[in-house]
Design a protein around this motif. Structure first.
Motif, PDB file in Angstrom:
ATOM      1  N   UNK A  41       0.842  -1.201   0.000  1.00  0.00           N
ATOM      2  CA  UNK A  41       0.000   0.000   0.000  1.00  0.00           C
ATOM      3  C   UNK A  41       0.873   1.245   0.000  1.00  0.00           C
ATOM      4  N   UNK A  43       1.003   4.991   1.053  1.00  0.00           N
ATOM      5  CA  UNK A  43       0.182   5.735   2.010  1.00  0.00           C
ATOM      6  C   UNK A  43       0.551   7.199   2.165  1.00  0.00           C
ATOM      7  N   UNK A  44       1.670   7.627   1.611  1.00  0.00           N
ATOM      8  CA  UNK A  44       2.041   9.037   1.776  1.00  0.00           C
ATOM      9  C   UNK A  44       3.129   9.376   0.768  1.00  0.00           C
ATOM     10  N   UNK A  59       5.975   6.689   0.176  1.00  0.00           N
ATOM     11  CA  UNK A  59       6.026   5.775   1.315  1.00  0.00           C
ATOM     12  C   UNK A  59       5.110   4.580   1.065  1.00  0.00           C
TER      13      UNK A  59
ATOM     14  N   UNK B 119      -5.137   6.251   8.862  1.00  0.00           N
ATOM     15  CA  UNK B 119      -4.129   5.336   9.406  1.00  0.00           C
ATOM     16  C   UNK B 119      -2.772   6.011   9.305  1.00  0.00           C
ATOM     17  N   UNK B 120      -1.805   5.563  10.057  1.00  0.00           N
ATOM     18  CA  UNK B 120      -0.451   6.125  10.050  1.00  0.00           C
ATOM     19  C   UNK B 120      -0.455   7.620  10.368  1.00  0.00           C
ATOM     20  N   UNK B 124       2.401  10.258   9.099  1.00  0.00           N
ATOM     21  CA  UNK B 124       2.004  11.284   8.126  1.00  0.00           C
ATOM     22  C   UNK B 124       2.218  12.690   8.684  1.00  0.00           C
ATOM     23  N   UNK B 127       5.944  13.229   8.408  1.00  0.00           N
ATOM     24  CA  UNK B 127       6.360  13.426   7.013  1.00  0.00           C
ATOM     25  C   UNK B 127       5.996  14.819   6.505  1.00  0.00           C
TER      26      UNK B 127
END
Lengths: 131, 147
Positions: A41, A43-44, A59, B119-120, B124, B127
Protein backbone atom coordinates in the motif's frame (compact mmCIF):
# COMPACT_ATOMS: atom_id res chain seq x y z
CA UNK A 1 5.00 3.83 -17.13
CA UNK A 2 3.28 1.45 -14.71
CA UNK A 3 2.44 2.61 -11.22
CA UNK A 4 5.09 2.39 -8.53
CA UNK A 5 3.23 -0.42 -6.79
CA UNK A 6 2.95 -2.45 -10.00
CA UNK A 7 6.68 -1.99 -10.52
CA UNK A 8 7.42 -3.09 -6.96
CA UNK A 9 5.18 -6.15 -7.36
CA UNK A 10 7.26 -7.15 -10.41
CA UNK A 11 10.44 -6.51 -8.43
CA UNK A 12 9.26 -8.90 -5.71
CA UNK A 13 8.10 -11.54 -8.21
CA UNK A 14 11.41 -11.34 -10.09
CA UNK A 15 13.22 -11.90 -6.79
CA UNK A 16 11.22 -15.10 -6.30
CA UNK A 17 9.30 -13.92 -3.24
CA UNK A 18 5.87 -14.13 -4.91
CA UNK A 19 4.52 -15.76 -8.06
CA UNK A 20 1.71 -13.71 -9.59
CA UNK A 21 -0.01 -10.40 -9.01
CA UNK A 22 -3.59 -10.96 -7.90
CA UNK A 23 -2.79 -14.39 -6.48
CA UNK A 24 -0.19 -14.34 -3.75
CA UNK A 25 0.74 -10.66 -4.05
CA UNK A 26 -1.63 -7.67 -4.14
CA UNK A 27 -1.48 -3.90 -4.02
CA UNK A 28 -4.05 -1.37 -2.80
CA UNK A 29 -6.24 -4.25 -1.66
CA UNK A 30 -6.14 -6.73 1.19
CA UNK A 31 -7.89 -9.91 -0.11
CA UNK A 32 -9.70 -12.22 2.27
CA UNK A 33 -8.17 -15.27 0.56
CA UNK A 34 -5.67 -16.85 0.17
CA UNK A 35 -4.29 -16.81 3.70
CA UNK A 36 -0.69 -16.39 2.57
CA UNK A 37 -0.36 -13.07 0.74
CA UNK A 38 1.98 -10.14 0.34
CA UNK A 39 0.19 -6.75 0.23
CA UNK A 40 1.60 -3.35 -0.78
CA UNK A 41 0.00 0.00 0.00
CA UNK A 42 1.27 3.47 -0.84
CA UNK A 43 0.18 5.73 2.01
CA UNK A 44 2.04 9.04 1.78
CA UNK A 45 4.45 11.09 -0.30
CA UNK A 46 6.36 14.32 -0.30
CA UNK A 47 8.29 16.33 -2.83
CA UNK A 48 12.00 15.72 -2.74
CA UNK A 49 14.12 18.84 -2.39
CA UNK A 50 17.16 17.22 -3.96
CA UNK A 51 16.00 15.31 -6.99
CA UNK A 52 14.18 17.84 -9.12
CA UNK A 53 10.54 18.53 -9.82
CA UNK A 54 9.59 15.18 -11.32
CA UNK A 55 10.57 13.04 -8.36
CA UNK A 56 9.56 12.66 -4.77
CA UNK A 57 9.73 10.44 -1.73
CA UNK A 58 6.91 7.91 -1.67
CA UNK A 59 6.03 5.77 1.31
CA UNK A 60 4.96 2.16 0.91
CA UNK A 61 3.85 -0.37 3.50
CA UNK A 62 4.74 -3.99 2.72
CA UNK A 63 3.05 -6.77 4.68
CA UNK A 64 3.20 -10.56 4.69
CA UNK A 65 0.26 -12.58 6.01
CA UNK A 66 0.24 -16.26 6.87
CA UNK A 67 -1.53 -18.70 9.18
CA UNK A 68 1.87 -19.72 10.51
CA UNK A 69 3.53 -16.92 12.50
CA UNK A 70 7.05 -18.02 11.57
CA UNK A 71 6.22 -18.05 7.87
CA UNK A 72 4.68 -14.58 8.03
CA UNK A 73 7.72 -13.30 9.90
CA UNK A 74 10.23 -15.04 7.61
CA UNK A 75 8.54 -13.70 4.47
CA UNK A 76 8.52 -10.18 5.90
CA UNK A 77 12.24 -10.46 6.62
CA UNK A 78 13.02 -11.75 3.13
CA UNK A 79 11.09 -8.80 1.69
CA UNK A 80 12.87 -6.42 4.05
CA UNK A 81 16.28 -7.68 2.88
CA UNK A 82 15.18 -7.22 -0.72
CA UNK A 83 14.40 -3.56 0.01
CA UNK A 84 17.41 -2.95 2.24
CA UNK A 85 19.90 -1.20 0.00
CA UNK A 86 22.98 0.84 0.88
CA UNK A 87 22.02 4.47 1.38
CA UNK A 88 22.08 6.54 -1.81
CA UNK A 89 22.38 3.39 -3.91
CA UNK A 90 20.12 3.56 -6.96
CA UNK A 91 18.14 0.41 -7.68
CA UNK A 92 16.66 -0.19 -11.12
CA UNK A 93 13.38 -2.10 -11.05
CA UNK A 94 12.62 -4.73 -13.75
CA UNK A 95 10.72 -2.26 -15.94
CA UNK A 96 13.52 0.33 -15.80
CA UNK A 97 12.23 2.65 -13.07
CA UNK A 98 15.05 4.05 -10.92
CA UNK A 99 14.59 4.39 -7.17
CA UNK A 100 16.41 4.76 -3.88
CA UNK A 101 14.87 2.54 -1.22
CA UNK A 102 15.18 3.09 2.53
CA UNK A 103 13.23 0.84 4.90
CA UNK A 104 12.04 2.86 7.89
CA UNK A 105 12.16 0.03 10.40
CA UNK A 106 12.69 -3.70 10.60
CA UNK A 107 9.63 -5.96 10.22
CA UNK A 108 7.17 -5.85 13.12
CA UNK A 109 4.10 -7.87 14.00
CA UNK A 110 1.15 -5.71 13.02
CA UNK A 111 -1.93 -7.74 13.83
CA UNK A 112 -3.71 -11.06 14.05
CA UNK A 113 -6.79 -10.93 11.85
CA UNK A 114 -10.23 -12.35 12.53
CA UNK A 115 -9.17 -15.67 10.95
CA UNK A 116 -6.13 -15.93 13.27
CA UNK A 117 -3.73 -15.13 10.43
CA UNK A 118 -0.60 -13.25 11.39
CA UNK A 119 0.50 -10.08 9.61
CA UNK A 120 4.09 -8.84 9.74
CA UNK A 121 5.25 -5.79 7.87
CA UNK A 122 7.49 -2.78 7.49
CA UNK A 123 7.47 0.59 5.75
CA UNK A 124 9.87 1.83 3.13
CA UNK A 125 10.62 5.32 1.81
CA UNK A 126 11.21 5.26 -1.94
CA UNK A 127 12.66 8.19 -3.84
CA UNK A 128 11.56 7.85 -7.45
CA UNK A 129 9.74 9.49 -10.34
CA UNK A 130 6.04 10.23 -10.38
CA UNK A 131 3.88 7.62 -12.15
CA UNK B 1 64.76 34.20 15.07
CA UNK B 2 65.43 32.65 11.64
CA UNK B 3 64.72 34.88 8.60
CA UNK B 4 62.38 32.34 6.97
CA UNK B 5 60.18 31.72 9.96
CA UNK B 6 57.18 33.48 11.43
CA UNK B 7 56.52 33.65 15.11
CA UNK B 8 52.94 34.01 16.24
CA UNK B 9 52.38 35.03 19.80
CA UNK B 10 48.95 34.63 21.29
CA UNK B 11 47.77 36.48 24.30
CA UNK B 12 46.35 33.98 26.79
CA UNK B 13 43.49 36.31 27.71
CA UNK B 14 42.50 36.56 24.03
CA UNK B 15 42.57 32.78 23.64
CA UNK B 16 40.35 32.42 26.71
CA UNK B 17 37.95 34.99 25.27
CA UNK B 18 37.72 33.04 21.99
CA UNK B 19 37.01 29.82 23.93
CA UNK B 20 34.36 31.63 26.00
CA UNK B 21 32.72 33.00 22.84
CA UNK B 22 32.78 29.59 21.17
CA UNK B 23 31.07 28.06 24.20
CA UNK B 24 28.34 30.68 24.04
CA UNK B 25 27.88 29.90 20.33
CA UNK B 26 27.55 26.23 21.20
CA UNK B 27 24.87 26.86 23.82
CA UNK B 28 23.12 29.24 21.41
CA UNK B 29 23.04 26.55 18.74
CA UNK B 30 21.55 24.06 21.22
CA UNK B 31 18.97 26.56 22.48
CA UNK B 32 18.02 27.63 18.97
CA UNK B 33 17.91 24.00 17.87
CA UNK B 34 15.68 23.07 20.78
CA UNK B 35 13.27 25.93 20.03
CA UNK B 36 13.12 24.90 16.38
CA UNK B 37 12.70 21.20 17.08
CA UNK B 38 10.02 21.93 19.70
CA UNK B 39 8.04 24.11 17.27
CA UNK B 40 8.12 21.37 14.63
CA UNK B 41 7.26 18.68 17.20
CA UNK B 42 4.32 20.74 18.49
CA UNK B 43 2.83 20.79 15.00
CA UNK B 44 3.44 17.06 14.54
CA UNK B 45 1.76 16.41 17.90
CA UNK B 46 -1.24 18.60 17.02
CA UNK B 47 -1.67 17.07 13.55
CA UNK B 48 -1.35 13.55 14.96
CA UNK B 49 -3.94 14.28 17.63
CA UNK B 50 -6.33 15.71 15.06
CA UNK B 51 -6.04 12.72 12.71
CA UNK B 52 -5.88 9.83 15.19
CA UNK B 53 -8.91 7.52 14.74
CA UNK B 54 -11.13 7.32 17.79
CA UNK B 55 -13.68 4.90 19.13
CA UNK B 56 -13.59 5.15 22.92
CA UNK B 57 -10.91 7.87 22.78
CA UNK B 58 -8.48 5.88 24.94
CA UNK B 59 -5.71 5.57 22.37
CA UNK B 60 -5.89 9.24 21.44
CA UNK B 61 -5.74 10.23 25.11
CA UNK B 62 -2.35 8.48 25.48
CA UNK B 63 -0.66 10.62 22.82
CA UNK B 64 2.44 12.26 24.29
CA UNK B 65 5.40 14.44 23.34
CA UNK B 66 8.65 14.51 25.32
CA UNK B 67 11.71 16.59 24.57
CA UNK B 68 15.19 15.85 25.84
CA UNK B 69 18.59 17.51 25.52
CA UNK B 70 21.63 15.39 26.29
CA UNK B 71 24.88 17.21 25.54
CA UNK B 72 24.56 18.38 21.95
CA UNK B 73 21.81 15.90 21.10
CA UNK B 74 18.22 17.13 20.98
CA UNK B 75 15.51 14.49 20.75
CA UNK B 76 11.74 14.54 20.80
CA UNK B 77 9.60 11.44 21.16
CA UNK B 78 5.99 11.56 20.03
CA UNK B 79 3.92 8.45 20.47
CA UNK B 80 1.17 6.63 22.30
CA UNK B 81 1.08 4.58 25.48
CA UNK B 82 4.29 3.69 27.23
CA UNK B 83 4.26 5.32 30.63
CA UNK B 84 1.10 7.16 29.56
CA UNK B 85 -0.72 3.92 28.74
CA UNK B 86 -4.38 3.55 29.70
CA UNK B 87 -6.89 0.73 29.68
CA UNK B 88 -9.74 1.01 27.21
CA UNK B 89 -12.88 0.80 29.37
CA UNK B 90 -14.90 -0.62 26.47
CA UNK B 91 -12.62 -3.62 25.85
CA UNK B 92 -10.37 -3.95 28.88
CA UNK B 93 -7.30 -3.77 26.61
CA UNK B 94 -4.45 -1.38 27.17
CA UNK B 95 -3.79 1.16 24.42
CA UNK B 96 -0.26 -0.26 24.14
CA UNK B 97 -1.65 -3.60 23.04
CA UNK B 98 -3.50 -2.26 20.00
CA UNK B 99 -1.76 0.99 19.05
CA UNK B 100 0.48 -0.60 16.38
CA UNK B 101 -2.43 -2.50 14.85
CA UNK B 102 -4.56 0.63 14.52
CA UNK B 103 -1.68 2.76 13.25
CA UNK B 104 -0.56 0.24 10.62
CA UNK B 105 -3.97 -1.00 9.40
CA UNK B 106 -5.59 0.91 6.58
CA UNK B 107 -9.14 -0.15 7.36
CA UNK B 108 -10.39 3.06 8.96
CA UNK B 109 -14.12 3.25 9.69
CA UNK B 110 -16.19 5.60 7.50
CA UNK B 111 -17.09 7.63 10.61
CA UNK B 112 -13.45 8.22 11.43
CA UNK B 113 -12.58 8.93 7.80
CA UNK B 114 -15.33 11.55 7.70
CA UNK B 115 -13.72 13.23 10.71
CA UNK B 116 -10.37 13.43 8.92
CA UNK B 117 -8.82 10.49 10.76
CA UNK B 118 -6.31 8.38 8.92
CA UNK B 119 -4.13 5.34 9.41
CA UNK B 120 -0.45 6.12 10.05
CA UNK B 121 -1.43 9.44 11.61
CA UNK B 122 1.88 9.78 13.47
CA UNK B 123 4.03 9.07 10.45
CA UNK B 124 2.00 11.28 8.13
CA UNK B 125 2.15 14.17 10.60
CA UNK B 126 5.93 13.76 10.78
CA UNK B 127 6.36 13.43 7.01
CA UNK B 128 4.38 16.62 6.45
CA UNK B 129 7.09 18.60 8.27
CA UNK B 130 10.15 17.10 6.60
CA UNK B 131 10.33 19.33 3.54
CA UNK B 132 10.57 22.56 5.56
CA UNK B 133 12.10 21.29 8.81
CA UNK B 134 15.73 21.83 7.83
CA UNK B 135 15.17 25.48 6.85
CA UNK B 136 13.07 26.17 9.93
CA UNK B 137 15.76 24.71 12.20
CA UNK B 138 18.44 26.82 10.52
CA UNK B 139 16.31 29.95 10.99
CA UNK B 140 15.72 29.14 14.65
CA UNK B 141 19.44 28.64 15.33
CA UNK B 142 20.29 31.82 13.40
CA UNK B 143 17.80 33.78 15.51
CA UNK B 144 19.24 32.35 18.74
CA UNK B 145 22.71 33.50 17.65
CA UNK B 146 21.40 37.00 16.96
CA UNK B 147 21.63 36.68 13.18
Amino acid sequence: MASLLEDLVQYIITAGLATQSGQDIWYDFDPDEPAAVVVLNEYDSRLSSSTGNDAGVRYVQITARNLQPTQAKNKAWLLYRLFLRPEDNITTLPNGRWCVMSPRQMPIKIRVDEKKRIVYGFNVAITTNFD
Amino acid sequence: MRKDSITIQMDKASVNLVIKNMNSVRSGVVLGGLAGVDAIADRVYDKAGNTCPTSSGTLKSTLYKESEVSGDVISVNIGHGGKYDKVNPATGESADSYAVEVHESFKISPENRAKGATWKWLEKAFNSELTTAEKELANSIRAALGG
